[in-house]
Every structure is written in structure tokens, then in C-alpha cells.
Design a protein around this motif. Structure first.
Motif, PDB file in Angstrom:
ATOM      1  N   ALA A 236       0.840  -1.194   0.000  1.00 21.75           N
ATOM      2  CA  ALA A 236       0.000   0.000   0.000  1.00 21.75           C
ATOM      3  C   ALA A 236       0.876   1.245   0.000  1.00 21.75           C
ATOM      4  O   ALA A 236       1.943   1.269   0.610  1.00 21.75           O
ATOM      5  CB  ALA A 236      -0.905   0.007   1.233  1.00 21.75           C
ATOM      6  N   PRO A 237       0.472   2.263  -0.739  1.00 23.41           N
ATOM      7  CA  PRO A 237       1.271   3.500  -0.752  1.00 23.41           C
ATOM      8  C   PRO A 237       1.294   4.128   0.634  1.00 23.41           C
ATOM      9  O   PRO A 237       0.338   4.010   1.410  1.00 23.41           O
ATOM     10  CB  PRO A 237       0.525   4.398  -1.757  1.00 23.41           C
ATOM     11  CG  PRO A 237      -0.868   3.873  -1.776  1.00 23.41           C
ATOM     12  CD  PRO A 237      -0.744   2.391  -1.539  1.00 23.41           C
ATOM     13  N   PRO A 238       2.375   4.786   0.969  1.00 22.44           N
ATOM     14  CA  PRO A 238       2.444   5.406   2.297  1.00 22.44           C
ATOM     15  C   PRO A 238       1.438   6.527   2.429  1.00 22.44           C
ATOM     16  O   PRO A 238       1.123   7.247   1.479  1.00 22.44           O
ATOM     17  CB  PRO A 238       3.890   5.943   2.368  1.00 22.44           C
ATOM     18  CG  PRO A 238       4.287   6.126   0.928  1.00 22.44           C
ATOM     19  CD  PRO A 238       3.574   5.038   0.160  1.00 22.44           C
ATOM     20  N   GLU A 239       0.874   6.639   3.610  1.00 22.16           N
ATOM     21  CA  GLU A 239      -0.099   7.688   3.864  1.00 22.16           C
ATOM     22  C   GLU A 239       0.606   9.044   3.892  1.00 22.16           C
ATOM     23  O   GLU A 239       1.728   9.155   4.386  1.00 22.16           O
ATOM     24  CB  GLU A 239      -0.796   7.443   5.201  1.00 22.16           C
ATOM     25  CG  GLU A 239      -1.612   6.154   5.230  1.00 22.16           C
ATOM     26  CD  GLU A 239      -2.344   5.987   6.542  1.00 22.16           C
ATOM     27  OE1 GLU A 239      -2.160   6.871   7.413  1.00 22.16           O
ATOM     28  OE2 GLU A 239      -3.087   5.002   6.687  1.00 22.16           O
ATOM     29  N   PRO A 240      -0.060  10.058   3.339  1.00 24.42           N
ATOM     30  CA  PRO A 240       0.562  11.388   3.361  1.00 24.42           C
ATOM     31  C   PRO A 240       0.682  11.892   4.789  1.00 24.42           C
ATOM     32  O   PRO A 240      -0.137  11.568   5.650  1.00 24.42           O
ATOM     33  CB  PRO A 240      -0.418  12.253   2.544  1.00 24.42           C
ATOM     34  CG  PRO A 240      -1.722  11.540   2.636  1.00 24.42           C
ATOM     35  CD  PRO A 240      -1.379  10.076   2.708  1.00 24.42           C
ATOM     36  N   PRO A 241       1.717  12.645   5.078  1.00 30.52           N
ATOM     37  CA  PRO A 241       1.874  13.158   6.443  1.00 30.52           C
ATOM     38  C   PRO A 241       0.737  14.088   6.813  1.00 30.52           C
ATOM     39  O   PRO A 241       0.181  14.806   5.975  1.00 30.52           O
ATOM     40  CB  PRO A 241       3.219  13.903   6.385  1.00 30.52           C
ATOM     41  CG  PRO A 241       3.399  14.254   4.932  1.00 30.52           C
ATOM     42  CD  PRO A 241       2.764  13.128   4.167  1.00 30.52           C
ATOM     43  N   ALA A 242       0.348  14.042   8.052  1.00 26.41           N
ATOM     44  CA  ALA A 242      -0.730  14.890   8.536  1.00 26.41           C
ATOM     45  C   ALA A 242      -0.298  16.350   8.515  1.00 26.41           C
ATOM     46  O   ALA A 242       0.873  16.667   8.752  1.00 26.41           O
ATOM     47  CB  ALA A 242      -1.118  14.476   9.955  1.00 26.41           C
TER      48      ALA A 242
END
Length: 386
Positions: A236-242
């Protein structure tokens, strides 16, 4: 004398109705009687008569709607009503105008413009006519006397209006019918079956080998090479930083209804942040300073930064308010009376001058604290325990 022939009448032309595009624009001014805005004029500044109240005044829209509430400066109003307005030192600079009469007198201007049809495009030039390259047919020999001429012979000279064009492509004749593909006969199927049982060798070759040469050895059956395909795992692609969290002091009052309510309570027309609301709250009558605690952050006015920094006091006072359901808690300390108001995630600590809340100040601060708590945004994520 002979009469000259009459000129042919011109063909009647059909006149097309013009087309227009209608649009509305905002008016430059609003006209209404002076009596509609007379209640907003200060009493000590009016010097007109009763007859001046029936006059019409033209108010410029650019100045009326320069802010979020309709208003006009008293100096500009004295220019529009000469001799009726007196500029006193104690008179306000801006006069708020009632929105009802302005809305009824606001009339958008309807305009129209003519739509011009585009000119028709010029017709394309005609292609040149293809010249004939076919030679003239030869003249058939004359038939003997007494025999009629053949009707199938082509004329020597084409008749008037006939156009002869050479044709280089062959004329399409009857469509070719494809031969149907028939399946193998019963004898061919039997031979294939015997060849399969004998290891892929024809029976005729096996029974009658060629003389002087040994029979060819049977070909070894070859199987396709087995290949293993390794499928990479799906990652899964990494989640964008908050996004960075905005400090409580810089968070704006984004709710329009809360912004209008706070502007009315604090008597300002500027855009408000939580820090600005706290500074204006500390300027209320009888209040010396304020401190707001929300989302594990605390912000206060400069005069009470050292006097209201007690987390133990806030925890015990919050528990007491939740138990007794009291609107506020006031304690008389060495530094002066201190009050605490709680609403949801926010707590407001107030430092008084001499005594507790003056009449109406506690209710106003309770409303301000509730509006600030609604504009705090999402609560922060809880910290993971180590």
C-alpha cells in the motif's frame, strides 16, 4: 417606338429579428427618503426641518457596502445633506444604517447588448473538371448495301452533353464465392488416431520403411518448459503526512454565526482569532486578565501570565463545577478574586479587580467561551502511553 423591357423584380429578402443578451449590474447608488435613515442619525447632529425628512437622498453603494454591515460616515452624510448635519466632537465617525429600507430600495440595473451574427464563410472554389483522355472510338466499317447497321455499334461522335471519363480501375464483376472449408474425412481421422497410438508416427512409414536406411527413431515427446512467475507483494502507498496542527492562539473563528455574535459582544468588526478574543475579553469591565486552557495548551494576557498558572487548581475546580453544575466558581485569593468558567474542552480563568463579576459580565464571558470552544476544531490525538 418599342417599349423597353421591364427589369426583373428583385427577390424579397426576409429581415431577421435582432437578438439581444440581457444582464443585470449593481446600481451605483440607492435613492430613498431621508426619513428612512433618520433614526440612525445622532440627535445632537440633526439640524434639518420636518420638510427635509421628505427629501430623497442618493447614497453611494461603494461606501455603504465597504464593510460587512451597511454604514456611512457622518462627514459624507453632511455632504449629501448640506445644512442638515452638524459635525460635533462627540459624534461618532460612522453611522450604521438599517438594512431593511436599503434592501427594499436596492434595484439592480438591467441592460442589454445586441448579438451580431458572424458573417457567412466564402464558398470554396470549384475543383477543375477532369479532362477526358480516352481516344475517340474508331468509325465502324460501312455495312453492305441492303443490310441494316448493327444497333450495338457505338456512335462515332458523342452526342451533345455527353461526358467521357477514362476509367483506369477494372469494372467490378460478380463477387467471388469462397470455397467452404470441409473437415477431415473418416479415413483421415482413423490415420491420425493410429499415429497418436504409435507415438506420433504415421502407420504407412512404420510398415514400409525406405530400403537401405534404418527407420527413423521416434521423436522424443517434448513438454513445454515449466516457468515460475513470482508475483511481487502488493504494498500500500504510504499515507501522506498529517498537516501541521495550528496553535490554539492562531485558530480563527471560522463559523460565520459565531463570528457575528462575538463581533457584537466585543464591539468590533475585525476578523477574530482566539488570541484576539481573549485580549478583548480581558478588557471587559471589572476584568484584570484572562487565561484560556484548551487542548493541553494555555494562553493568557500579559498581565496574568504568572498569576493563573495552576494546573492543580484547574483540575480541582473543573471537578467541582461538574459536580455542582454551577455556571462559575469564584475564589478569593491573595492576588485577588479568581473565577473559573468551563465549557467542553475549554476552561477560562478570570482575574478580577476588586470583587467578583459585575452585572452581565459573567453571562457575556459564558457566551464567548462557548463560541470559542465550538471553533477549536478537531481534538488532538491522544498520546500513546509508554
Amino acid at each position: 417606338m418599342t417599349a423597353s423591357p421591364e427589369a426583373p423584380a428583385a427577390a424579397p429578402t426576409t429581415a431577421r429579428a435582432p437578438k439581444y443578451r440581457y444582464f443585470t449590474t449593481a446600481p451605483e447608488s440607492i435613492r430613498l427618503p431621508v426619513s428612512a435613515i433618520f433614526p440612525a442619525i445622532p440627535t445632537n447632529s440633526w439640524r434639518g426641518s420636518d420638510a427635509d425628512l421628505s427629501r430623497e437622498i442618493s447614497l453611494p453603494c461603494a461606501e455603504l457596502f465597504s464593510s460587512n454591515r451597511p454604514r456611512i460616515s457622518l462627514a459624507r452624510l453632511s455632504e449629501l445633506l448640506p445644512g442638515c448635519i452638524e459635525l460635533n466632537p462627540d459624534a461618532p465617525e460612522w453611522i450604521p444604517l438599517p438594512a431593511g429600507p436599503l434592501a427594499r430600495a436596492y434595484q439592480p440595473v438591467t441592460s442589454r447588448e445586441l448579438l451580431v451574427d458572424p458573417e457567412p464563410a466564402a464558398p470554396a472554389p470549384a475543383a477543375p473538371t477532369e479532362k477526358s483522355t480516352t481516344p475517340a472510338p474508331a468509325t465502324p466499317p460501312a455495312s453492305p448495301a441492303g443490310e441494316p447497321a448493327s444497333s450495338s455499334a457505338a456512335p462515332a461522335v458523342p452526342f451533345e452533353g455527353q461526358r467521357i471519363v477514362s476509367i483506369d480501375k477494372p469494372v467490378a464483376s460478380w463477387r467471388r464465392v469462397l470455397k467452404p472449408i470441409l473437415g477431415p474425412s473418416a479415413e483421415e481421422l482413423e490415420e491420425r488416431h493410429l499415429a497418436f497410438r504409435n507415438g506420433g508416427k504415421s502407420p504407412a512409414v512404420e510398415s514400409t520403411p525406405s530400403s537401405g536406411s534404418p527407420a527413423d527413431p521416434p521423436a522424443a515427446a517434448t513438454s513445454p518448459a515449466e516457468t515460475t512467475v513470482t508475483v511481487p507483494p502488493i504494498v500500500a502507498p504510504p499515507e501522506p503526512p498529517a498537516p501541521p496542527r495550528i496553535p490554539v492562539a492562531d485558530r480563527p473563528i471560522a463559523n460565520p454565526s459565531d463570528l457575528a455574535e462575538l463581533q457584537s459582544l466585543l464591539m468590533t468588526e475585525d476578523d477574530l482569532t482566539i488570541q484576539r478574543v481573549l485580549a478583548l475579553s480581558a478588557a471587559l469591565p471589572g476584568v484584570r486578565g484572562c487565561r484560556l486552557t484548551a487542548d493541553e495548551e494555555a494562553l493568557s494576557t500579559g498581565t496574568v501570565a504568572g498569576g493563573l498558572d495552576g494546573s492543580a487548581f484547574l483540575q480541582s475546580a473543573r471537578a467541582l463545577l461538574n459536580t455542582t453544575e454551577a455556571p462559575a466558581l469564584t475564589l478569593f485569593t491573595v492576588t485577588g478574586p479568581v473565577s473559573l468558567l468551563v465549557h467542553g474542552r475549554a476552561a477560562l480563568t478570570v482575574l478580577h479587580h476588586d470583587r467578583g463579576f459585575l452585572p452581565g459580565v459573567r453571562e457575556k464571558l459564558t457566551t464567548i467561551l462557548a463560541a470559542v470552544e465550538r471553533n477549536l476544531g478537531e481534538p488532538p490525538e491522544p498520546r500513546a502511553s509508554s
